[in-house]
Motif scaffolding. Structure first.
Motif, PDB file in Angstrom:
ATOM      1  N   PRO A 115      51.625   7.924   8.685  1.00  0.00           N
ATOM      2  CA  PRO A 115      53.025   8.122   8.286  1.00  0.00           C
ATOM      3  C   PRO A 115      53.924   7.121   8.994  1.00  0.00           C
ATOM      4  O   PRO A 115      53.583   6.593  10.054  1.00  0.00           O
ATOM      5  N   ALA A 116      55.087   6.876   8.415  1.00  0.00           N
ATOM      6  CA  ALA A 116      56.014   5.913   9.004  1.00  0.00           C
ATOM      7  C   ALA A 116      56.599   6.420  10.321  1.00  0.00           C
ATOM      8  O   ALA A 116      56.953   5.625  11.194  1.00  0.00           O
ATOM      9  N   PHE A 117      56.683   7.734  10.473  1.00  0.00           N
ATOM     10  CA  PHE A 117      57.268   8.304  11.693  1.00  0.00           C
ATOM     11  C   PHE A 117      56.447   9.528  12.117  1.00  0.00           C
ATOM     12  O   PHE A 117      55.528   9.411  12.914  1.00  0.00           O
ATOM     13  N   VAL A 118      56.767  10.679  11.578  1.00  0.00           N
ATOM     14  CA  VAL A 118      55.975  11.898  11.770  1.00  0.00           C
ATOM     15  C   VAL A 118      55.608  12.417  10.393  1.00  0.00           C
ATOM     16  O   VAL A 118      56.441  12.438   9.484  1.00  0.00           O
ATOM     17  N   GLY A 119      54.371  12.828  10.208  1.00  0.00           N
ATOM     18  CA  GLY A 119      53.980  13.317   8.893  1.00  0.00           C
ATOM     19  C   GLY A 119      52.545  13.789   8.858  1.00  0.00           C
ATOM     20  O   GLY A 119      51.867  13.859   9.886  1.00  0.00           O
ATOM     21  N   THR A 120      52.096  14.093   7.655  1.00  0.00           N
ATOM     22  CA  THR A 120      50.757  14.637   7.453  1.00  0.00           C
ATOM     23  C   THR A 120      49.873  13.628   6.740  1.00  0.00           C
ATOM     24  O   THR A 120      50.257  13.078   5.706  1.00  0.00           O
ATOM     25  N   VAL A 121      48.711  13.397   7.301  1.00  0.00           N
ATOM     26  CA  VAL A 121      47.698  12.544   6.689  1.00  0.00           C
ATOM     27  C   VAL A 121      46.738  13.449   5.927  1.00  0.00           C
ATOM     28  O   VAL A 121      46.209  14.411   6.492  1.00  0.00           O
ATOM     29  N   SER A 122      46.527  13.160   4.648  1.00  0.00           N
ATOM     30  CA  SER A 122      45.657  13.990   3.817  1.00  0.00           C
ATOM     31  C   SER A 122      44.375  13.242   3.475  1.00  0.00           C
ATOM     32  O   SER A 122      44.419  12.121   2.961  1.00  0.00           O
ATOM     33  N   PHE A 123      43.258  13.882   3.754  1.00  0.00           N
ATOM     34  CA  PHE A 123      41.948  13.361   3.369  1.00  0.00           C
ATOM     35  C   PHE A 123      41.450  14.226   2.210  1.00  0.00           C
ATOM     36  O   PHE A 123      41.206  15.424   2.385  1.00  0.00           O
ATOM     37  N   THR A 124      41.301  13.637   1.037  1.00  0.00           N
ATOM     38  CA  THR A 124      40.889  14.393  -0.138  1.00  0.00           C
ATOM     39  C   THR A 124      39.569  13.844  -0.681  1.00  0.00           C
ATOM     40  O   THR A 124      39.071  12.814  -0.221  1.00  0.00           O
TER      41      THR A 124
END
Length: 221
Positions: free
Chosen positions: A150-159
């Motif tokens: 993410p550019a700052f804070v966020g969720t990375v999704s592995f699908t």
């Protein structure tokens, strides 16, 4: 007509057994990992898993934690950078590891039964504040799995995953001297039916068979 009714009933039960369940969030029964680091390792605050329910010292940097759950699976995914939510008491939502203290921490997650995992969400801090960045690489069950930070804070999704078994590992590989801050890890997929569920299905087959026998006897008489 009797044969058709029995056949329809058996088919319905068979479809109940064979039909794939819709993907849903899976429950982590426990996870094992090294505790986060903090002021003893040069941090501004303490980034421990203070609410961890298992064994291990939750107020000691890098202590081995086993058999419990805590911040990583509490259902809360932080949306702010670490400096806005962490504190000296170590009660913040992130678990943070310093590369020079705990290099490439591995978290081992345990599940009931042997579910099939199809997706994983990891909420992390990539703000760059105070040397906090997304991991240089994330390994799922020992395999480097590409992701876009993410550019700052966020969720990375592995699908698109297909991971079976009751135990899985996630390793956060860090750049030298950097911090890795993880807020939440969520797993999605299909769970294997519990023994009680299989028992109910077997009972269902038994009832269908008994009903068929009674009807045959009634027709014969």
């Amino acid at each position: 007509m009797l044969r058709l009714n029995i056949s329809a009933a058996l088919t319905a039960v068979a479809l109940t057994v064979a039909a794939p369940a819709a993907a849903a969030q899976l429950i982590v029964t426990s996870y094992d990992m090294p505790n986060g680091n903090g002021q003893a390792s040069g941090g501004s605050f303490n980034y421990w898993d203070l609410g961890y329910t298992g064994l291990g010292n939750t107020t000691t940097d890098g202590a081995a934690l086993t058999g419990g759950t805590g911040d990583l699976t509490d259902g809360y995914a932080e949306t702010q950078a670490w400096n806005a939510v962490e504190n000296g008491a170590g009660t913040g939502p992130y678990v943070g590891w310093l590369a020079s203290a705990v290099l490439n921490p591995v978290v081992t997650f345990h599940f009931a039964g042997s579910p099939t995992i199809t997706a994983i969400d990891i909420t992390l801090d990539n703000s760059g504040i105070g040397g906090v960045f997304a991991p240089a690489a994330i390994l799922i069950d020992g395999v480097v799995t590409p992701f876009t930070a993410p550019a700052f804070v966020g969720t990375v999704s592995f699908t698109g995953l297909s991971l079976s078994g009751g135990t899985h590992t996630i390793e956060f590989q860090q750049s030298p001297s950097s911090w890795a801050f993880i807020s939440e890890v969520s797993f999605f997929g299909t769970a294997v039916p519990e023994p009680a569920t299989w028992g109910l299905m077997i009972v269902g087959f038994g009832i269908v068979g008994a009903t068929a026998r009674r009807r045959r006897m009634a027709v014969a008489s």
